[in-house]
Design an enzyme around this catalytic site. Structure first.
Site, PDB file in Angstrom:
ATOM      1  N   CYS A 379       0.832  -1.204   0.000  1.00  0.00           N
ATOM      2  CA  CYS A 379       0.000   0.000   0.000  1.00  0.00           C
ATOM      3  C   CYS A 379       0.870   1.258   0.000  1.00  0.00           C
ATOM      4  CB  CYS A 379      -0.992  -0.042   1.154  1.00  0.00           C
ATOM      5  SG  CYS A 379      -2.463   0.940   0.810  1.00  0.00           S
ATOM      6  N   GLN A 383       3.407   3.027  -2.943  1.00  0.00           N
ATOM      7  CA  GLN A 383       3.426   4.438  -3.355  1.00  0.00           C
ATOM      8  C   GLN A 383       4.825   5.029  -3.170  1.00  0.00           C
ATOM      9  OE1 GLN A 383       0.231   6.139  -0.997  1.00  0.00           O
ATOM     10  NE2 GLN A 383      -1.361   5.015  -2.111  1.00  0.00           N
ATOM     11  N   HIS A 505      -3.487  -4.818   0.372  1.00  0.00           N
ATOM     12  CA  HIS A 505      -2.919  -5.346   1.622  1.00  0.00           C
ATOM     13  C   HIS A 505      -2.964  -6.878   1.621  1.00  0.00           C
ATOM     14  CE1 HIS A 505      -2.481  -1.593   3.919  1.00  0.00           C
ATOM     15  NE2 HIS A 505      -3.556  -1.189   3.261  1.00  0.00           N
ATOM     16  N   GLU A 507      -1.417  -8.838   3.358  1.00  0.00           N
ATOM     17  CA  GLU A 507      -1.257  -9.392   4.716  1.00  0.00           C
ATOM     18  C   GLU A 507      -2.573  -9.819   5.357  1.00  0.00           C
ATOM     19  OE1 GLU A 507      -0.818  -6.219   3.871  1.00  0.00           O
ATOM     20  OE2 GLU A 507      -1.287  -4.819   5.491  1.00  0.00           O
TER      21      GLU A 507
HETATM   22  N1  GLN Z   1      -1.794   6.859   2.900  1.00  0.00           N
HETATM   23  C1  GLN Z   1      -1.923   6.131   1.686  1.00  0.00           C
HETATM   24  C2  GLN Z   1      -3.290   6.326   1.054  1.00  0.00           C
HETATM   25  O1  GLN Z   1      -4.198   6.756   1.701  1.00  0.00           O
HETATM   26  C3  GLN Z   1      -1.656   4.651   1.914  1.00  0.00           C
HETATM   27  C4  GLN Z   1      -2.649   3.996   2.808  1.00  0.00           C
HETATM   28  C5  GLN Z   1      -2.190   2.664   3.334  1.00  0.00           C
HETATM   29  O2  GLN Z   1      -1.014   2.325   3.290  1.00  0.00           O
HETATM   30  N2  GLN Z   1      -3.089   1.873   3.860  1.00  0.00           N
HETATM   31  O3  GLN Z   1      -3.459   6.044  -0.101  1.00  0.00           O
END
Ligand code: GLN
Length: 531
Positions: A379, A383, A505, A507
């Protein structure tokens, strides 16, 4: 359907959730269809808004429900898939009651805790199971004696009266503190917490005693006498040696399943618990060892990345390896990544919100890319990898996510146009299971062994498709795409031993006896890198 209610006494953090999950695992081995759920007495409507400092990880279900981390234990220990009905908070209960009151559904009645609040709770006990379920295990959060827990206990008492005592079992988890000076375990706090339950009209049927030392027969007799529980229903739950995955075997050794099956008049053949023996054997005698760095913001908290740590352990089991997890504070590594990351066999960056520590995470992603160290970004970790690649390979100077810099010249991670409108209204997270089509020849396709997958999401921001061609041209691989909205779900670096970032995710879908394919491949790559 049969019902088990799990309560806790004396102290919090007793591991009630694990006990409930392990009991579910044993009953499943005996051929029963089990479902677990959690009732939480706090007033938040769900844990989605709670900080990891307060409440540990937010566990996301397939249907997008943001739930208590105990639901993660439930899904890891049993095969039943949970849904949003399986986590109920006082906040949600009151929200329901007050909405009904405003609609006039109560037809002028005075709205009260009993029966209106307790009715909503009872409805959720009836609704929690589903047609194919034999046993519904409901865990109540908090400790007996908490004011907030009372309506739930009252609802459970009423429920047992309604469906009949033969179909309901009350299991109470308690602590036997060891007093060093006296050199003995003490039973008084447990006696008092069972008495407190009786005050409300609930008689515990099974007492599970957490203890650091083995219990004597005398002690079992004493607890039996004072707590009004048969001696054989006084169960010892001694601290497990190496792993929580030993718990099903430990409780089975105390015959907890026979007690439950007898009490509830169930017909279930005995089991040799083979899959749990396998898990524990592999955990205890691994052939290899790797060191994985987890670079995050809540590194000092035990529960903030619970499912991530568990998934790494599962992947170790799958690879016959012990994984030593090195927790690294992102803020500290920024200036000297070599010093903090130089000896690791793999680097993982988990999810997160807010910009604290992001530059350190970007430095870690860069270090992994440049040094050929297996990298797994979850996630936010995906990014971060995109930002790093854009800045340092594609040469988009100061590329960033608009979450961290709203005015960046190159918003490679951004909120998508069709979501922007929702953002202002607050309902803007992409939550729950979404489909993803994998690119052939990708690390991900190799891991899953199939093209179409479903994974769970919880985020606001996305890979910005405006930059897609540019990033791909400079060497980034798009490993997976959401076919419905053409969103990039996976990025990879092809000329790297293993570098994968996923917008979802994974996990939340790993189990001790069925490691998630991406985690399993990540640890396999780390083992290879080490050699
Ligand atoms: N903060 C990032 C977003 O909102 C990633 C969120 C996360 O890792 N769950 O897209």
């Amino acid at each position: 359907m049969k019902y088990i209610f799990v309560t806790g006494g004396v102290v919090s953090s007793l591991g009630k959730g694990l006990t409930a999950a392990a009991l579910g695992a044993i009953l499943e081995q005996r051929g029963l269809k089990v479902r677990l759920q959690k009732f939480d007495p706090y007033l938040n409507v769900d844990p989605g808004t709670m900080s990891p400092f307060q409440h540990g990880e937010v566990y996301v279900l397939n249907d997008g429900a943001e739930t208590d981390l105990d639901l993660g234990h439930y899904e890891r220990f049993t095969s039943g898939e949970l849904n949003r009905l399986n986590n109920l908070t006082s906040g949600k209960v009151y929200e329901t009651v007050l909405a009904k009151e405003r609609r006039g559904d109560y037809l002028g009645a005075t709205v009260q805790v009993i029966p209106h609040v307790t009715n909503v709770i009872k409805e959720r006990i009836y609704a929690g199971g589903g047609e194919d379920v034999d046993v519904l295990i409901t865990e109540l959060g908090g400790t007996i004696g908490d004011i907030e827990g009372l309506p739930f206990l009252e609802a459970m008492r009423q429920f047992a009266l309604e469906v009949g005592r033969d179909d309901v079992l009350f299991l109470h988890c308690t602590l036997l503190p060891y007093l060093k000076a006296a050199g003995e375990l003490k039973t008084k706090p447990s006696q008092q917490s069972v008495a407190k339950l009786r005050e409300i009209g609930i008689q515990a049927d099974i007492l599970v005693c957490r203890t650091e030392e083995p219990m004597t027969d005398e002690m079992r007799q004493k607890l039996s006498l004072f707590c009004n529980v048969p001696v054989k229903a006084v169960i010892e739950e001694i601290d497990v040696e190496t792993s929580i995955y030993e718990l099903p075997l430990a409780l089975k050794a105390e015959n907890i399943d026979d007690l439950v099956i007898d009490h509830l008049n169930l017909d279930a053949p005995d089991s040799d618990m083979q899959i749990w023996h396998d898990v524990v054997r592999r955990l205890k005698a691994p052939s290899h060892k790797v060191e994985i760095g987890v670079v995050g913001k809540y590194i000092e908290l035990q529960d903030a990345y619970k499912s991530v740590y568990e998934s790494i352990i599962h992947a170790g089991i799958a690879n016959d390896a012990t994984v030593h997890i090195v927790r690294l504070d992102a803020e500290l590594i920024k200036d000297d990544p070599q010093n903090h990351l130089g000896t690791l066999d793999g680097i993982l960056i988990p999810g997160g919100f807010g910009d604290r520590g992001t530059e350190g995470k970007i430095a870690a992603a860069k270090f992994a890319r440049e040094n050929g160290i297996p990298y797994f970004g979850l996630c936010l970790g995906m990014q971060i990898a995109v930002i790093e690649y854009a800045r340092n390979v594609t040469k988009l100077e100061d590329a960033n996510s608009t979450e961290f810099d709203p005015n960046t010249a190159h918003p490679v991670i951004d909120i998508m146009e069709d979501q922007k409108d929702l953002t202002t209204k607050g309902g803007n997270m992409r939550l729950g299971a979404c489909p993803c089509e994998l690119a052939e020849d990708s690390f991900s396709y190799h891991a899953y062994g199939k093209k179409s997958i479903q994974e769970r999401h919880r985020h606001r921001y996305e890979f910005n498709n405006t930059y897609r061609d540019q990033l791909v041209k400079s060497g980034l691989r798009i490993g997976g795409v959401n076919p419905e909205r053409d969103l990039v779900e996976i990025i990879e670096i092809p000329d790297h031993p293993w570098y994968v970032g996923v917008q979802f995710h994974p996990e939340f879908k790993s189990k001790p006896n069925a490691a998630h394919p991406l985690f399993a491949n990540f640890i396999a790559a780390a083992l290879k890198y080490k050699k």
